[in-house]
Design a protein around this motif. Structure first.
Motif, short mmCIF file in Angstrom:
data_model
loop_
_atom_site.label_atom_id
_atom_site.label_comp_id
_atom_site.label_asym_id
_atom_site.label_seq_id
_atom_site.Cartn_x
_atom_site.Cartn_y
_atom_site.Cartn_z
N GLU A 1 2.37 4.87 -0.09
CA GLU A 1 2.86 3.52 0.18
C GLU A 1 3.43 2.85 -1.07
N GLY A 2 2.78 3.11 -2.22
CA GLY A 2 3.22 2.45 -3.44
C GLY A 2 4.04 3.32 -4.36
N ASN A 3 4.26 4.59 -3.96
CA ASN A 3 4.99 5.54 -4.81
C ASN A 3 4.39 5.54 -6.22
N LEU A 4 3.06 5.67 -6.30
CA LEU A 4 2.33 5.49 -7.54
C LEU A 4 2.39 6.71 -8.45
N THR A 5 2.38 6.44 -9.74
CA THR A 5 2.28 7.51 -10.73
C THR A 5 0.81 7.79 -11.01
N LEU A 6 0.55 8.88 -11.71
CA LEU A 6 -0.81 9.22 -12.10
C LEU A 6 -1.40 8.12 -12.97
N ARG A 7 -0.61 7.59 -13.90
CA ARG A 7 -1.10 6.52 -14.76
C ARG A 7 -1.50 5.28 -13.94
N GLN A 8 -0.66 4.91 -12.98
CA GLN A 8 -0.96 3.73 -12.17
C GLN A 8 -2.25 3.89 -11.39
N VAL A 9 -2.48 5.07 -10.85
CA VAL A 9 -3.73 5.32 -10.11
C VAL A 9 -4.93 5.22 -11.04
N ALA A 10 -4.82 5.84 -12.20
CA ALA A 10 -5.94 5.84 -13.16
C ALA A 10 -6.21 4.45 -13.70
N GLU A 11 -5.15 3.69 -13.98
CA GLU A 11 -5.33 2.36 -14.56
C GLU A 11 -5.94 1.38 -13.57
N THR A 12 -5.74 1.61 -12.29
CA THR A 12 -6.30 0.69 -11.29
C THR A 12 -7.63 1.16 -10.74
N ALA A 13 -8.15 2.27 -11.26
CA ALA A 13 -9.40 2.82 -10.73
C ALA A 13 -10.53 1.81 -10.83
N SER A 14 -10.63 1.10 -11.93
CA SER A 14 -11.74 0.16 -12.12
C SER A 14 -11.61 -1.06 -11.21
N GLU A 15 -10.40 -1.40 -10.79
CA GLU A 15 -10.21 -2.56 -9.92
C GLU A 15 -10.98 -2.41 -8.61
N PHE A 16 -11.08 -1.17 -8.13
CA PHE A 16 -11.71 -0.95 -6.83
C PHE A 16 -13.23 -0.98 -6.91
N ARG A 17 -13.77 -1.14 -8.13
CA ARG A 17 -15.22 -1.21 -8.27
C ARG A 17 -15.69 -2.61 -8.61
N ARG A 18 -14.80 -3.58 -8.61
CA ARG A 18 -15.18 -4.95 -8.93
C ARG A 18 -16.08 -5.54 -7.85
N SER A 19 -17.07 -6.32 -8.28
CA SER A 19 -18.07 -6.87 -7.37
C SER A 19 -17.62 -8.18 -6.76
N PRO A 20 -17.98 -8.44 -5.51
CA PRO A 20 -17.71 -9.76 -4.92
C PRO A 20 -18.75 -10.80 -5.33
N PHE A 21 -19.77 -10.36 -6.07
CA PHE A 21 -20.89 -11.25 -6.40
C PHE A 21 -20.85 -11.60 -7.89
N VAL A 22 -19.94 -12.50 -8.24
CA VAL A 22 -19.71 -12.87 -9.64
C VAL A 22 -19.72 -14.39 -9.76
N GLY A 23 -20.52 -14.92 -10.69
CA GLY A 23 -20.53 -16.36 -10.90
C GLY A 23 -21.87 -16.88 -11.35
N ALA A 24 -22.01 -18.20 -11.31
CA ALA A 24 -23.30 -18.83 -11.56
C ALA A 24 -24.25 -18.45 -10.42
N PRO A 25 -25.57 -18.60 -10.62
CA PRO A 25 -26.52 -18.20 -9.57
C PRO A 25 -26.18 -18.77 -8.19
N GLU A 26 -25.82 -20.04 -8.13
CA GLU A 26 -25.50 -20.65 -6.84
C GLU A 26 -24.29 -19.97 -6.19
N THR A 27 -23.28 -19.66 -6.99
CA THR A 27 -22.07 -19.00 -6.49
C THR A 27 -22.39 -17.61 -5.96
N VAL A 28 -23.19 -16.86 -6.70
CA VAL A 28 -23.56 -15.51 -6.27
C VAL A 28 -24.41 -15.56 -5.00
N ALA A 29 -25.35 -16.51 -4.94
CA ALA A 29 -26.17 -16.66 -3.73
C ALA A 29 -25.30 -17.02 -2.53
#
Length: 446
Positions: free
Chosen positions: A345-373
């Motif tokens: 779909e994105g006609n991606l290069t090897l570099r682009q795939v590798a550079e975005t690998a960490s993006e897919f592991r980002r957590s939805p639970f980030v912030g102050a305690p109230e925000t995470v809760a």
């Protein structure tokens, strides 16, 4: 009865998949992955916070490019047996392969952990992701998906049969009558199937929770079906809220289709919360973590793991992603299929795939305690999870979550304020399985 959230702790020592920079953190001892006191401390901290379980991952193949934690770590059942003697309530879940073990031996080891812990053992059933594992067990090639999952289903059935070898009242130990064992309550298995031939019986009685809890983590069609058939807990892939909802509803539907109560399967998504005093500080720390871990060479190595530990170093990083998807047919097939779609779909290069690998592991639970809760409550109420399998970079990060977020979840009635039981089943709200031979006798006498 209202649903309550379940929490598990997933230690990664010096750094698991994607945590490329963690071993450099001065707060992390470079021998933590093999230091039993590290695991005991974490288990005790999680138990103090009323977590359901400590979860230990495993694999049986490495090369020098694998994550730091994978290169030098303790065997799960040995580790958990040691932790069991320093804890009282927290569940102890170990990963073990149904492809590279034998049912009698593994059933005995998990039953032993169940007794040592007083009924807190769980088995995370895997079929082995790393195709190179075969070479460590005398096989030239990794088994295909169909064979591995067929073997896994039969393996679990055999293990459960062995765990029922003794009925609960098999040992009267009556000195006056000179009767230690009632032989009518001991049962051979006599299993002969496609993959295994096991006579039994197992030389170990049932624990206070009857049998160890079965966990599973498959995302493929075969994995989802196996989970719906036998799992009581699932480690789910997570992803976006919508993806997690799809997975959750699909597993619950499949479970019901197999004649099981969907409430008797608890789905945990992976979560790596980043908690700080303010949202801004947490987001800044998240960016720092991303930079610490976003190592192109290590991302390429991690990417190669799903393709049989494929070495991408000989490829032009700025050329189109190489057509090597056939190499994942016996390993990371599901992930490779999704990656192929993204690449096309994105006609991606090897570099682009590798550079975005960490993006897919980002957590939805980030912030102050109230925000995470708030985020945890949103995901929980949206039908994406029954629990979260939490991974923290440091012991300090665990403490921030325990001290800041857990009290808020308790205040909202989402998380327990005391343990309901001293067994893993009891705390997960799972029934104790009836011994099949006792149940059959009851039906015959009815």
């Amino acid at each position: 009865m209202s649903r309550t959230l379940h929490l598990a702790l997933h230690p990664y020592g010096v750094g698991g998949p994607g945590q490329h920079g963690l071993w450099k953190d001065q707060r992390v001892a470079n021998d933590s992955s093999i230091d039993i006191n590290y695991y005991i401390r974490l288990a005790q901290a999680a138990e103090h916070a009323l977590f359901d379980a400590l979860f230990i991952v495993d694999s049986q193949f490495i090369n020098a490019t694998y994550p730091a934690h994978y290169l030098n770590r303790l065997e799960p059942l040995t580790l958990l047996s040691a932790v069991a003697t320093h804890t009282r309530n927290i569940g102890l879940v170990g990963t073990a392969s149904s492809t590279y073990n034998s049912p009698f031996n593994l059933a005995r080891r998990f039953a032993s952990l169940d007794h040592i812990s007083g009924g807190r053992a769980g088995w995370n059933v895997v079929t082995s992701f790393d195709t190179g594992t075969s070479r460590n067990f005398g096989l030239d090639e990794h088994l295909d998906y169909t064979t591995r999952y067929g073997r896994a289903l039969e393996f679990v059935e055999v293990a459960r049969g062995l765990w029922d070898s003794y009925e609960d009242d098999a040992f009267p130990a009556d000195v006056a009558r000179n009767v230690f064992l009632d032989p009518s309550k001991l049962h051979e298995l006599g299993h002969e199937g496609e993959h295994f031939k096991v006579a039994g019986p197992l030389n170990l009685s049932r624990s206070p929770q009857g049998q160890p809890v079965i966990f599973q983590a498959g995302v493929s069609e075969e994995g989802r079906d196996l989970a719906a058939r036998v799992a009581e807990g699932i480690y789910a892939p997570g992803g976006s809220l919508e993806q997690a909802q799809e997975y959750y509803s699909d597993i619950k539907r499949r479970t019901a289709a197999h004649g099981r109560d969907p409430e008797h399967i608890k789905i945990f998504i992976h979560g790596g919360p980043v908690v700080a005093a303010t949202d801004e500080e947490a987001r800044r720390r998240e960016r720092e973590i991303f930079e610490e871990d976003n190592d192109l060479e290590r991302n390429l190595a991690l990417l190669g793991r799903g393709f049989g530990a494929y070495d991408f170093s000989g490829h032009d990083l700025d050329a189109p992603f190489p057509d090597i998807f056939h190499l994942a047919e016996k390993g990371g097939r599901t992930g490779a299929t999704k990656l192929r779609e993204r690449v096309r779909e994105g006609n991606l290069t090897l570099r682009q795939v590798a550079e975005t690998a960490s993006e897919f592991r980002r957590s939805p639970f980030v912030g102050a305690p109230e925000t995470v809760a708030d985020a945890i409550e949103t995901w929980f109420e949206a039908g994406t999870l029954d629990g979260i399998n939490l991974a923290f970079r440091t012991e300090e990060d665990l403490a921030l979550f325990v001290d800041g977020v857990v009290p808020l979840l308790q205040k909202r009635g989402l998380f327990r304020t005391e343990y309901a039981a001293d067994t893993l089943r009891g705390n997960l709200g799972l029934p104790v399985p009836a011994n099949r031979h006792t149940a059959a006798r009851g039906l015959a006498e009815a």
